[in-house]
Scaffold this motif. Structure first.
Motif, short mmCIF file in Angstrom:
data_model
loop_
_atom_site.label_atom_id
_atom_site.label_comp_id
_atom_site.label_asym_id
_atom_site.label_seq_id
_atom_site.Cartn_x
_atom_site.Cartn_y
_atom_site.Cartn_z
N SER A 67 17.69 -11.36 30.13
CA SER A 67 17.17 -10.33 30.40
C SER A 67 17.39 -8.81 29.73
N VAL A 68 16.25 -8.20 30.03
CA VAL A 68 16.37 -7.03 29.53
C VAL A 68 16.50 -5.62 29.92
N MET A 69 17.29 -4.84 30.16
CA MET A 69 17.08 -4.45 32.08
C MET A 69 16.60 -4.48 32.45
N GLY A 70 17.36 -5.75 33.28
CA GLY A 70 16.87 -6.78 34.22
C GLY A 70 16.12 -7.42 34.61
N LYS A 71 14.94 -6.95 32.95
CA LYS A 71 13.71 -7.68 33.49
C LYS A 71 13.66 -8.50 32.78
N ASP A 72 13.15 -9.63 33.34
CA ASP A 72 12.52 -11.04 32.88
C ASP A 72 12.43 -11.25 31.29
N LEU A 73 12.69 -12.34 30.18
CA LEU A 73 12.41 -11.81 29.07
C LEU A 73 10.68 -12.28 29.30
N VAL A 74 10.85 -14.09 30.22
CA VAL A 74 9.40 -14.21 30.12
C VAL A 74 8.34 -13.52 31.44
N ILE A 80 8.64 -5.01 29.31
CA ILE A 80 10.07 -5.37 28.67
C ILE A 80 9.87 -4.48 26.86
N LYS A 81 8.24 -4.43 26.84
CA LYS A 81 7.96 -4.14 25.46
C LYS A 81 7.62 -2.51 25.02
N GLN A 82 7.42 -2.24 26.66
CA GLN A 82 7.24 -0.53 27.03
C GLN A 82 8.62 0.40 26.57
N ILE A 83 9.81 -0.08 26.24
CA ILE A 83 11.26 0.00 26.53
C ILE A 83 11.52 -0.56 25.69
N ILE A 84 11.78 -1.81 24.46
CA ILE A 84 12.04 -1.51 23.32
C ILE A 84 11.52 -1.22 21.91
N ASN A 85 11.94 -1.67 20.86
CA ASN A 85 11.39 -2.01 19.43
C ASN A 85 12.03 -2.17 18.51
N VAL A 86 11.66 -2.20 17.67
CA VAL A 86 12.03 -3.49 16.88
C VAL A 86 11.34 -2.73 15.11
N SER A 87 12.36 -2.88 14.02
CA SER A 87 12.37 -2.73 12.38
C SER A 87 13.02 -3.75 12.34
N PRO A 88 11.40 -5.03 11.75
CA PRO A 88 11.72 -6.07 10.84
C PRO A 88 12.65 -6.05 10.36
N GLN A 89 12.88 -7.02 9.53
CA GLN A 89 13.19 -7.40 8.59
C GLN A 89 13.11 -7.01 6.55
N GLU A 90 11.34 -7.35 7.31
CA GLU A 90 10.27 -7.00 6.51
C GLU A 90 9.77 -5.45 7.10
N THR B 82 3.87 -8.49 12.97
CA THR B 82 4.76 -8.47 13.93
C THR B 82 5.14 -7.20 14.77
N ARG B 83 5.14 -5.58 14.32
CA ARG B 83 5.76 -4.90 14.70
C ARG B 83 5.10 -4.31 15.72
N LEU B 84 3.44 -5.06 15.91
CA LEU B 84 2.47 -4.42 16.88
C LEU B 84 2.59 -5.82 18.02
N PHE B 85 2.52 -6.50 17.11
CA PHE B 85 3.25 -7.81 18.31
C PHE B 85 3.76 -7.02 19.50
N VAL B 86 4.80 -6.44 18.70
CA VAL B 86 5.80 -6.12 19.96
C VAL B 86 5.76 -4.91 21.01
N SER B 87 4.68 -4.44 20.71
CA SER B 87 4.10 -2.79 21.04
C SER B 87 3.27 -3.71 22.30
N PRO B 88 3.51 -2.46 23.28
CA PRO B 88 2.12 -2.88 24.40
C PRO B 88 1.19 -3.48 24.26
N LEU B 89 0.69 -3.35 23.26
CA LEU B 89 -0.85 -3.99 22.43
C LEU B 89 -1.10 -4.83 23.72
N LYS B 90 -2.49 -4.91 23.85
CA LYS B 90 -2.95 -6.33 24.52
C LYS B 90 -3.79 -7.29 23.46
#
Lengths: 247, 244
Positions: A67-74, A80-90, B82-90
């Motif tokens: 769970s992420v902030m109490g929300k189920d991952l699946v 969840i996507k609205q409240i997270i962000n990622v900086s990928p490896q590449e 990948t970055r955009l797949f993590v975003s709220p875009l459907k």
């Protein structure tokens, strides 16, 4: 009277990911509190990136839950996507867009209003020292600057949780130190899960460290906890000892 | 609208590549002029302006498939998607975000070809507007097919398949070759392809005829719908892949 004010932002319960016969992440149990910078430390192939991909809703777990902030991952992936962000490896930037255009694009995709977009873009450009290259195309930036832009694009959306996957991989020592300073400041605004195989990075940045070996967490705690656990003086020695035990 | 910012980025990618604009806007026009000059010495029916202009316009749209496919495949090979797949875009946002930027290219191809057509003998009439509209189903198909290829294939594969598709379209679409000379077997194959129907439909409209127009347009619309569904399905699957 002691008030327990710990808010758990990420919790995993036996989180597992299998690719055919390969178990990349094996019954992972993690608990990350609000405001923490939590590092997953491990060699290549330990399962760190796979863990980040699951927690950022890119791939489905094979078993277990999180769970992420109490929300189920699946079931609540879109929330969840609205409240997270990622900086990928590449480095994940649009190379033919300028620094400004990259930031504007990602801010718009996350739904920032026009007013707050302009404010946030200026804020990020200042925070990541990108003023001189603001209107330059991303493809001509140095590796360090591209990485800073990538992290800026992760941060401009004001995520509650930020995933940094090997943020200083491939950078020279100066660029790495500059990025460390920025990441340290980020702790004030977001909960961070960072993956790295650099011991000094985990040591310098983390509130807590989990050592990942072959998809499992072998030890976790503060750096001091890990040193005591392994009877060593340096995190590198602690890491080696944990790997040797595994072998 | 969130997808509009993504569409903006893709527009810039397309517009900042001068080769794509030259291929899209100039090549069909050059071919129209060339075949019109040939028609003066060899008055073959397919080279007549009312036939060659719509034929080469539709052929020009095949480049949209290649450009879109390459753009998506390139995004996929970096971590940008990948970055955009993590975003709220459907999935729907991705389709729109990739498709909308090719519309100006389609308009450029259409306008430049029809204007060139006026200079080589296509009569000025309201049929030109109807012909413009008759291209829409094939533009939709070209875009969705490009998205389908891009999400399914690697960059090198898109390049190879794209080239084969463009060459096959030129030979089997009837843009500058009478399909009757291909023989019955090949004609049956061309009857299955959307490009031959798109070319025939636009020729019917430009000539002011009406025979079987809706059948030809219907075939192209069906292909557009099928590849739209496939594109959405593939994006949905890619966004939550078990194998990534």
């Amino acid at each position: 009277m002691i008030f327990c004010n710990i808010v758990i932002m990420i919790k995993t319960r036996n989180l597992t990911k299998k690719f055919g016969d390969l178990t990349a992440v094996d019954h992972l149990n993690l608990s990350i509190a609000r405001g923490e910078l939590f590092s997953l430390l491990g060699l290549n192939g330990a399962g760190k990136t796979t863990t980040i991909k699951m927690l950022s809703c890119l791939i489905r777990p094979t078993e277990g839950s999180a769970s992420v902030m109490g929300k189920d991952l699946v079931n609540k992936a879109q929330d969840i996507k609205q409240i997270i962000n990622v900086s990928p490896q590449e480095t994940a930037i649009a190379l033919n867009l300028t620094v400004h255009e990259n930031l504007k694009m990602i801010a718009g995709v996350y739904g920032l209003s026009k007013n707050s977009m302009a404010v946030k873009i200026n804020e990020m450009i200042k925070m990541f020292s990108l003023e001189e290259v603001r209107n330059k195309k991303a493809k001509i930036l140095s590796g360090g600057m591209q990485r800073r832009l990538s992290i800026a694009m992760a941060l401009i959306t004001e995520p509650r949780i930020l995933f940094l996957d090997e943020p200083t991989l491939g950078l020279d020592v100066l660029a790495r130190r500059e990025l460390w300073a920025i990441i340290t400041k980020l702790k004030e605004t977001a909960t961070i899960l960072l993956t790295t195989h650099y011991m000094e990075e985990a040591e310098a940045l983390s509130d807590k460290v989990a050592v990942m070996i072959k998809g499992q967490i072998r030890a976790s705690g503060t750096v001091k906890d890990l040193l005591e656990m392994t009877g060593t003086q340096k995190l590198e020695d602690a890491f080696i000892r944990l790997n040797q035990k595994e072998a | 609208m969130k997808y509009s910012y993504f569409a903006g980025r893709n527009s810039k990618e397309i517009l900042r590549d001068p080769l794509s604009l030259i291929l899209a806007g100039v090549l069909p026009v050059v071919l129209i002029v060339l075949f019109s000059l040939i028609a003066r010495n060899a008055p073959i029916e397919v080279f007549l302006p009312v036939n060659i202009v719509p034929g080469l316009t539709v052929f020009g749209f095949t480049f949209i498939t290649m450009f879109l496919g390459l753009l998506i495949a390139k995004d996929k090979s970096s971590s940008f998607l990948t970055r955009l797949f993590v975003s709220p875009l459907k999935p729907w946002d991705f389709i729109l975000g990739y498709f909308i930027p090719v519309l100006p290219m389609a308009v450029l191809i259409t306008v430049s070809c029809l204007v060139a057509g006026l200079f080589v003998g296509v009569p000025l009439s309201v049929n030109l507007i109807y012909t413009f509209l008759s291209f829409i189903p094939f533009v939709l198909f070209s875009g969705f097919f490009g998205i389908f290829l891009g999400i399914l294939c690697r960059e090198s594969q898109v390049m190879a398949i794209g080239n084969i598709y463009i060459i096959a379209s030129s030979l089997l679409g009837g843009a500058w070759m009478d399909l009757n000379i291909l023989g019955k077997t090949l004609q049956k194959i061309t009857d299955l392809l959307p490009i031959s129907h798109a070319i025939e439909a636009s020729r019917i409209v430009l000539s002011g005829r009406s025979d079987n127009l809706w059948i030809h347009l219907g075939v192209v619309c069906l292909y557009a719908l099928v590849f739209f569904i496939l594109a959405v399905f593939l994006f949905r699957r890619k966004m939550r892949s078990d194998n990534k």
